[in-house]
Design a protein around this motif. Structure first.
Motif, PDB file in Angstrom:
ATOM      1  N   GLN E  22      11.273 -11.599 -18.620  1.00 42.54           N
ATOM      2  CA  GLN E  22      10.961 -11.705 -17.191  1.00 42.54           C
ATOM      3  C   GLN E  22      10.202 -10.472 -16.718  1.00 42.54           C
ATOM      4  O   GLN E  22       9.282 -10.562 -15.913  1.00 42.54           O
ATOM      5  CB  GLN E  22      12.240 -11.895 -16.389  1.00 42.54           C
ATOM      6  CG  GLN E  22      12.780 -13.318 -16.515  1.00 42.54           C
ATOM      7  CD  GLN E  22      14.043 -13.550 -15.725  1.00 42.54           C
ATOM      8  OE1 GLN E  22      14.722 -12.600 -15.342  1.00 42.54           O
ATOM      9  NE2 GLN E  22      14.380 -14.806 -15.491  1.00 42.54           N
ATOM     10  N   ASP E  25       6.752 -10.869 -18.048  1.00 46.80           N
ATOM     11  CA  ASP E  25       6.043 -11.914 -17.303  1.00 46.80           C
ATOM     12  C   ASP E  25       5.628 -11.422 -15.928  1.00 46.80           C
ATOM     13  O   ASP E  25       4.548 -11.754 -15.432  1.00 46.80           O
ATOM     14  CB  ASP E  25       6.932 -13.161 -17.148  1.00 46.80           C
ATOM     15  CG  ASP E  25       7.055 -13.919 -18.440  1.00 46.80           C
ATOM     16  OD1 ASP E  25       6.169 -13.760 -19.315  1.00 46.80           O
ATOM     17  OD2 ASP E  25       8.030 -14.666 -18.592  1.00 46.80           O
ATOM     18  N   PHE E  26       6.520 -10.630 -15.311  1.00 42.66           N
ATOM     19  CA  PHE E  26       6.196 -10.075 -13.997  1.00 42.66           C
ATOM     20  C   PHE E  26       4.980  -9.157 -14.096  1.00 42.66           C
ATOM     21  O   PHE E  26       4.041  -9.254 -13.289  1.00 42.66           O
ATOM     22  CB  PHE E  26       7.403  -9.315 -13.429  1.00 42.66           C
ATOM     23  CG  PHE E  26       7.090  -8.629 -12.139  1.00 42.66           C
ATOM     24  CD1 PHE E  26       7.043  -9.347 -10.954  1.00 42.66           C
ATOM     25  CD2 PHE E  26       6.800  -7.267 -12.109  1.00 42.66           C
ATOM     26  CE1 PHE E  26       6.724  -8.726  -9.757  1.00 42.66           C
ATOM     27  CE2 PHE E  26       6.473  -6.640 -10.917  1.00 42.66           C
ATOM     28  CZ  PHE E  26       6.438  -7.368  -9.739  1.00 42.66           C
ATOM     29  N   LEU E  27       4.958  -8.305 -15.122  1.00 43.44           N
ATOM     30  CA  LEU E  27       3.825  -7.383 -15.308  1.00 43.44           C
ATOM     31  C   LEU E  27       2.541  -8.151 -15.598  1.00 43.44           C
ATOM     32  O   LEU E  27       1.459  -7.783 -15.139  1.00 43.44           O
ATOM     33  CB  LEU E  27       4.124  -6.396 -16.443  1.00 43.44           C
ATOM     34  CG  LEU E  27       5.215  -5.370 -16.129  1.00 43.44           C
ATOM     35  CD1 LEU E  27       5.626  -4.602 -17.369  1.00 43.44           C
ATOM     36  CD2 LEU E  27       4.760  -4.414 -15.023  1.00 43.44           C
ATOM     37  N   LYS E  28       2.662  -9.250 -16.326  1.00 43.57           N
ATOM     38  CA  LYS E  28       1.489 -10.072 -16.635  1.00 43.57           C
ATOM     39  C   LYS E  28       0.967 -10.763 -15.373  1.00 43.57           C
ATOM     40  O   LYS E  28      -0.243 -10.848 -15.148  1.00 43.57           O
ATOM     41  CB  LYS E  28       1.876 -11.126 -17.684  1.00 43.57           C
ATOM     42  CG  LYS E  28       0.697 -11.625 -18.499  1.00 43.57           C
ATOM     43  CD  LYS E  28       1.143 -12.699 -19.488  1.00 43.57           C
ATOM     44  CE  LYS E  28      -0.051 -13.531 -19.911  1.00 43.57           C
ATOM     45  NZ  LYS E  28       0.350 -14.653 -20.785  1.00 43.57           N
ATOM     46  N   MET E  29       1.902 -11.249 -14.545  1.00 51.28           N
ATOM     47  CA  MET E  29       1.495 -11.875 -13.294  1.00 51.28           C
ATOM     48  C   MET E  29       0.801 -10.862 -12.397  1.00 51.28           C
ATOM     49  O   MET E  29      -0.230 -11.159 -11.782  1.00 51.28           O
ATOM     50  CB  MET E  29       2.728 -12.440 -12.568  1.00 51.28           C
ATOM     51  CG  MET E  29       2.359 -13.130 -11.245  1.00 51.28           C
ATOM     52  SD  MET E  29       3.807 -13.550 -10.244  1.00 51.28           S
ATOM     53  CE  MET E  29       4.369 -11.922  -9.731  1.00 51.28           C
ATOM     54  N   TYR E  30       1.345  -9.657 -12.349  1.00 51.87           N
ATOM     55  CA  TYR E  30       0.751  -8.563 -11.574  1.00 51.87           C
ATOM     56  C   TYR E  30      -0.694  -8.333 -12.042  1.00 51.87           C
ATOM     57  O   TYR E  30      -1.640  -8.358 -11.221  1.00 51.87           O
ATOM     58  CB  TYR E  30       1.622  -7.309 -11.778  1.00 51.87           C
ATOM     59  CG  TYR E  30       1.201  -6.057 -11.052  1.00 51.87           C
ATOM     60  CD1 TYR E  30       0.224  -6.052 -10.066  1.00 51.87           C
ATOM     61  CD2 TYR E  30       1.818  -4.839 -11.358  1.00 51.87           C
ATOM     62  CE1 TYR E  30      -0.127  -4.878  -9.409  1.00 51.87           C
ATOM     63  CE2 TYR E  30       1.468  -3.657 -10.702  1.00 51.87           C
ATOM     64  CZ  TYR E  30       0.489  -3.680  -9.739  1.00 51.87           C
ATOM     65  OH  TYR E  30       0.132  -2.522  -9.101  1.00 51.87           O
ATOM     66  N   ALA E  31      -0.888  -8.194 -13.333  1.00 53.21           N
ATOM     67  CA  ALA E  31      -2.242  -7.961 -13.873  1.00 53.21           C
ATOM     68  C   ALA E  31      -3.164  -9.142 -13.580  1.00 53.21           C
ATOM     69  O   ALA E  31      -4.355  -8.966 -13.291  1.00 53.21           O
ATOM     70  CB  ALA E  31      -2.163  -7.703 -15.372  1.00 53.21           C
ATOM     71  N   ASN E  32      -2.617 -10.357 -13.640  1.00 51.06           N
ATOM     72  CA  ASN E  32      -3.379 -11.571 -13.342  1.00 51.06           C
ATOM     73  C   ASN E  32      -3.866 -11.609 -11.903  1.00 51.06           C
ATOM     74  O   ASN E  32      -5.018 -11.962 -11.636  1.00 51.06           O
ATOM     75  CB  ASN E  32      -2.493 -12.808 -13.546  1.00 51.06           C
ATOM     76  CG  ASN E  32      -2.738 -13.476 -14.872  1.00 51.06           C
ATOM     77  OD1 ASN E  32      -3.836 -13.384 -15.407  1.00 51.06           O
ATOM     78  ND2 ASN E  32      -1.725 -14.129 -15.389  1.00 51.06           N
ATOM     79  N   ILE E  33      -2.968 -11.282 -10.979  1.00 48.72           N
ATOM     80  CA  ILE E  33      -3.333 -11.298  -9.556  1.00 48.72           C
ATOM     81  C   ILE E  33      -4.421 -10.268  -9.294  1.00 48.72           C
ATOM     82  O   ILE E  33      -5.413 -10.553  -8.611  1.00 48.72           O
ATOM     83  CB  ILE E  33      -2.093 -11.014  -8.666  1.00 48.72           C
ATOM     84  CG1 ILE E  33      -1.068 -12.136  -8.814  1.00 48.72           C
ATOM     85  CG2 ILE E  33      -2.515 -10.903  -7.197  1.00 48.72           C
ATOM     86  CD1 ILE E  33       0.210 -11.903  -8.010  1.00 48.72           C
TER      87      ILE E  33
END
Lengths: 86, 105, 86, 105, 86, 105
Positions: E22, E25-33
């Motif tokens: 998690q 995934d949170f860090l990946k979502m951050y980079a994605n945004i």
């Protein structure tokens, strides 16, 4: 990143991990350049061999990517140094 | 490395973990390269268009064959270029993940 | 790749690792096909169900991707065999 | 595998590492699938345009709901297709990472 | 996913693994945004600072992505619940 | 974790594996961020066009400098936004991989 609070055993481990990651990052960059420069330079699929124009394009494209990547790295390092000193 | 199996056996069937790890890295590299080639050639020769049927037509098939050949050529060229720039480029931060941007020990 | 200098214990390990990677590669290919064929075939979001046209498109798109992937694999294998024999 | 914890306990609280590894693979697969669905539906329903505010408007919300339903449908269809082609396709190299391109033991 | 056939030791391990994932995934979502909203909002590179228009765009874009991601998650959960009950 | 080395030494050179793992996660995060910045700024400032030569021209160089500055700004803004939405958003499933979509223990 600051590893100054690492003891010598931890620093030795970290060095090994970083070396492995640098190898993987280099291979990833290699694959990235191939993909990007192929996409940019190759649009004629009636022959198997690279035309001289495509060949020059790939060379320039690779060189440009490396210089671009170096410049981004330099600016990013400056930015991080600024942040750290605030 | 213990996650690849035992470590203490030193006989003829001893496992050299550094060699294994290099083989795994090589396998991952070739797989990644292959997957990118499949995607790139799909975009150049097949993709995007609404498919009339499930077969590759003549034009697409010919395109794919040339595409694979050219992709391999480009990989060679880029590899030579990277090699000619050599260790200097890596040390100065051309490779993401290396260099001063990430601090040092 | 050449694993002929591996002893039997190393070959057994390598086989296990390769099997795991093939499973992961298959799942990745599955996710890739879904993503690409969805992007190609689905452009109407006024209904929840796939139209018969979209349904046929997804079937053809999947079939084409598999045939494409097989063809690239075959050419790549030939290329590697050529390189190895030089 | 030792990186998931101890290995020597054989009582009722023993950990079955193969089962754990399968669960992790399943978790990774669902997460990857979900992330691709989020990205695809963002591109189809929301993305690219300059956002007027921070809310999803009515049209975007409706679009997202249908998009998720269709994405799941496509996943089912592709899965059935892959299954009907079965082991034959995998063995002949349809799956990147398998087949003759990568040598064999 | 169903972990009901896991014993307590396995559940404890799984919880730890999921927590780690998690975080990733949170860090990946951050980079994605960051990547998506930068691409959408920033198109003028004559100045270093974000203009007020770009600034508002990034805020709205981030908010929209989060709401989008939540909505997709909610619909996906409903879909999975339906599947499980069939 | 044994794959990072020995485990039993409890003296001054003992290795704290949780600390190591956090450092590795941080390294991976920064590397991923850097790679995305390189790609995004390449697309905005350099990419796509057929390259006339191997040098960055004046316009490209200036563009890259501003691009890095803006990318870092955006990263800060998004980070603040995520923080202000806080734990609530994570718990309700905003973060892919969390929430009810993946079941729970």
């Amino acid at each position: 990143m600051d590893f100054s609070n690492f003891n010598s055993a931890e620093q030795a481990h970290m060095t090994k991990i970083i070396e492995k990651k640098q190898m993987q990052d280099f291979l990833k960059m290699y694959a990235n350049i191939v993909e990007k420069c192929f996409t940019t330079c190759c649009n004629d699929f009636t022959s198997k061999a690279l035309s001289s124009k495509e060949d020059a394009c790939v060379a320039n494209c690779t060189e440009k990517w490396l210089k671009h990547s170096e410049r981004v790295g330099a600016r990013f390092a400056e930015f991080n140094a600024e942040q750290a000193s605030q | 490395m213990s996650f690849l199996g035992g470590r203490s056996n030193a006989n003829a069937s001893a496992v050299n973990y550094d060699k294994m790890e290099m083989a795994v890295t090589e396998l991952d590299t070739v797989t990644d390269f292959f997957n990118r080639m499949v995607s790139s050639c799909y975009t150049k020769c097949v993709g995007g268009r609404y498919p009339a049927d499930g077969d590759l037509n003549k034009g697409e098939s010919v395109c794919i064959d040339k595409c694979v050949a050219k992709y391999n050529e480009v990989q060679k060229k880029v590899g030579e270029k990277l090699q000619s720039r050599g260790a200097a480029a890596q040390a100065s931060g051309a490779a993401p993940g290396s260099g001063s941007a990430f601090g040092s020990l």
